[in-house]
Design a protein around this motif. Structure first.
Motif, PDB file in Angstrom:
ATOM      1  N   GLY A 264       0.805  -1.218   0.000  1.00 47.29           N
ATOM      2  CA  GLY A 264       0.000   0.000   0.000  1.00 47.29           C
ATOM      3  C   GLY A 264       0.836   1.264   0.000  1.00 47.29           C
ATOM      4  O   GLY A 264       0.537   2.226  -0.720  1.00 47.29           O
TER       5      GLY A 264
ATOM      6  N   ALA B  85      -4.992   1.821  -0.889  1.00 48.73           N
ATOM      7  CA  ALA B  85      -6.010   0.781  -0.726  1.00 48.73           C
ATOM      8  C   ALA B  85      -6.130  -0.123  -1.940  1.00 48.73           C
ATOM      9  O   ALA B  85      -6.345  -1.331  -1.808  1.00 48.73           O
ATOM     10  CB  ALA B  85      -7.366   1.425  -0.419  1.00 48.73           C
TER      11      ALA B  85
ATOM     12  N   ILE C 133      -4.959  -0.446   5.480  1.00 48.18           N
ATOM     13  CA  ILE C 133      -5.629   0.722   4.889  1.00 48.18           C
ATOM     14  C   ILE C 133      -5.700   1.867   5.890  1.00 48.18           C
ATOM     15  O   ILE C 133      -5.560   3.041   5.532  1.00 48.18           O
ATOM     16  CB  ILE C 133      -7.023   0.329   4.372  1.00 48.18           C
ATOM     17  CG1 ILE C 133      -6.866  -0.550   3.126  1.00 48.18           C
ATOM     18  CG2 ILE C 133      -7.864   1.554   4.046  1.00 48.18           C
ATOM     19  CD1 ILE C 133      -8.157  -1.040   2.540  1.00 48.18           C
TER      20      ILE C 133
ATOM     21  N   LEU D  19     -14.237   0.974   0.952  1.00 44.19           N
ATOM     22  CA  LEU D  19     -13.398   1.497   2.022  1.00 44.19           C
ATOM     23  C   LEU D  19     -14.215   1.876   3.249  1.00 44.19           C
ATOM     24  O   LEU D  19     -13.738   1.765   4.380  1.00 44.19           O
ATOM     25  CB  LEU D  19     -12.586   2.687   1.520  1.00 44.19           C
ATOM     26  CG  LEU D  19     -11.543   2.344   0.469  1.00 44.19           C
ATOM     27  CD1 LEU D  19     -10.781   3.592   0.040  1.00 44.19           C
ATOM     28  CD2 LEU D  19     -10.576   1.297   0.989  1.00 44.19           C
TER      29      LEU D  19
END
Length: 344
Positions: A139, A145, A166, A302
């Motif tokens: 990431g 993400a 994340i 998300l």
């Protein structure tokens, strides 16, 4: 004596039941996306995707997530995040990336590989965990993400690993987004240099735009192309890491059938979308619609992931993931800055 037959649910009724089970979570996810867009409208410097993660985490930590929403939230995480990665391919044009020139492309590749390898190694040394270390490394070195989603199956991580990675990208990327514009004058960087630095070092696309924004539209455009060059490298990185792990961790007792493919199918879909965009066959108006759909899809995923972020768990881990994220942010920022100064 007549026998009674037990009614068997039809396929249609089973589908209706499944939809009714998923509906509460999907409705909650949709509401989270609406609030994320509203937050972005009020504070444009914070991207929709960042808002989505933050709102999901806030709702979860206030204990406002009903149990009935869990099935729908899980579907949003599993399906929508990958769909968003596929659609992200329409943002990339190989022609625009090629126009950057060899020095800038070499800078991007060097920064990415250095950050990925060093972060992964440090994570293992810091006892963050193999899967979590790899996801954080991916990431931070590639594209936040979206890269974490692309590496999830290869890393053999669970939803908690993904949510933690994340969260770290969101926290550290936001700090980088604020710090980089403030460092332009002290470091004596031109607007072009700032654009390249932001694109090569900041994690999410929205954060890149905010970081390069003070330097003007030209810097933003350059930063986005540099950033998308990192995104393009997602597929080869996943393939190399997967092949390396297969070689160093061979399957036992013929269990290779259960192992993930070297390149996940949705990553191949991402590459196909890149080629479609490069071909020029997709109308500009259609690309605008796809861009909006991609943002909505990733925001929904998300938000759902954010609902799995619990501060108690993060504190229980001893702050090691956050420390790793901070170090990784310094690595990607330092290596890319050295490269920017070198090619100036």
């Amino acid at each position: 004596m007549a026998t009674r037959t037990v009614p068997v649910p039809t396929t249609t009724s089973a589908r209706r039941t499944q939809r009714s089970v998923l509906l509460p979570g999907l409705v909650l996810t949709g509401g989270g996306v609406v609030v994320a867009y509203a937050g972005h409208h009020l504070l444009p410097s914070v991207g929709v995707l960042t808002w989505a993660v933050l709102i999901g985490a806030v709702v979860a930590n206030l204990d406002l997530i009903p149990i009935a929403t869990q099935p729908g939230l899980r579907i949003a995480v599993r399906k929508l995040l990958r769909a968003g990665v596929v659609l992200l391919g329409f943002s990339l044009s190989l022609t625009a990336i090629g126009a950057l020139g060899t020095p800038v492309i070499a800078l991007v590749v060097t920064t990415l590989v250095s950050t990925l390898v060093l972060t992964w190694w440090l994570g293992l040394r810091m006892k963050v965990g193999p899967a979590r270390s790899l996801l954080i490394a991916t990431g931070f070195s590639i594209c936040g993400a979206s890269a974490i989603a692309g590496m999830e199956r290869t890393a053999d991580g669970d939803e908690d690993d993904v949510a933690t990675a994340i969260t770290m990208v969101t926290i550290c990327g936001t700090l980088a987004m604020i710090a980089i514009p403030l460092l332009q004058a002290p470091l004596g960087l031109s607007d072009r240099q700032l654009g390249i630095w932001a694109g090569a070092s900041v994690h999410e696309v929205g954060q890149v735009v905010a970081a390069a924004g003070p330097a003007g539209a030209t810097a933003v455009a350059l930063a986005v192309v540099v950033k998308l060059t990192r995104v393009l490298l997602l597929a080869p990185v996943v393939a190399v890491v997967s092949a390396t792990r297969r070689r160093t961790q061979p399957a036992c007792d013929g269990a290779s059938a259960g192992r993930p493919p070297i390149v996940p199918l949705f990553v191949l879909g991402f590459l196909a979308c890149v080629l479609l965009r490069t071909s020029g066959l997709v109308p500009a108006g259609f690309l605008d619609v796809i861009s909006t759909l991609q943002t909505i899809t990733l925001a929904a995923a998300l938000f759902a992931l954010g609902t799995g972020v619990h501060l108690g768990k993060l504190l229980h881990s001893g702050g090691r993931p956050l420390a790793l994220g901070m170090v990784s942010t310094l690595v990607v920022a330092t290596v890319s800055l050295v490269g920017v100064l070198a090619i100036a």
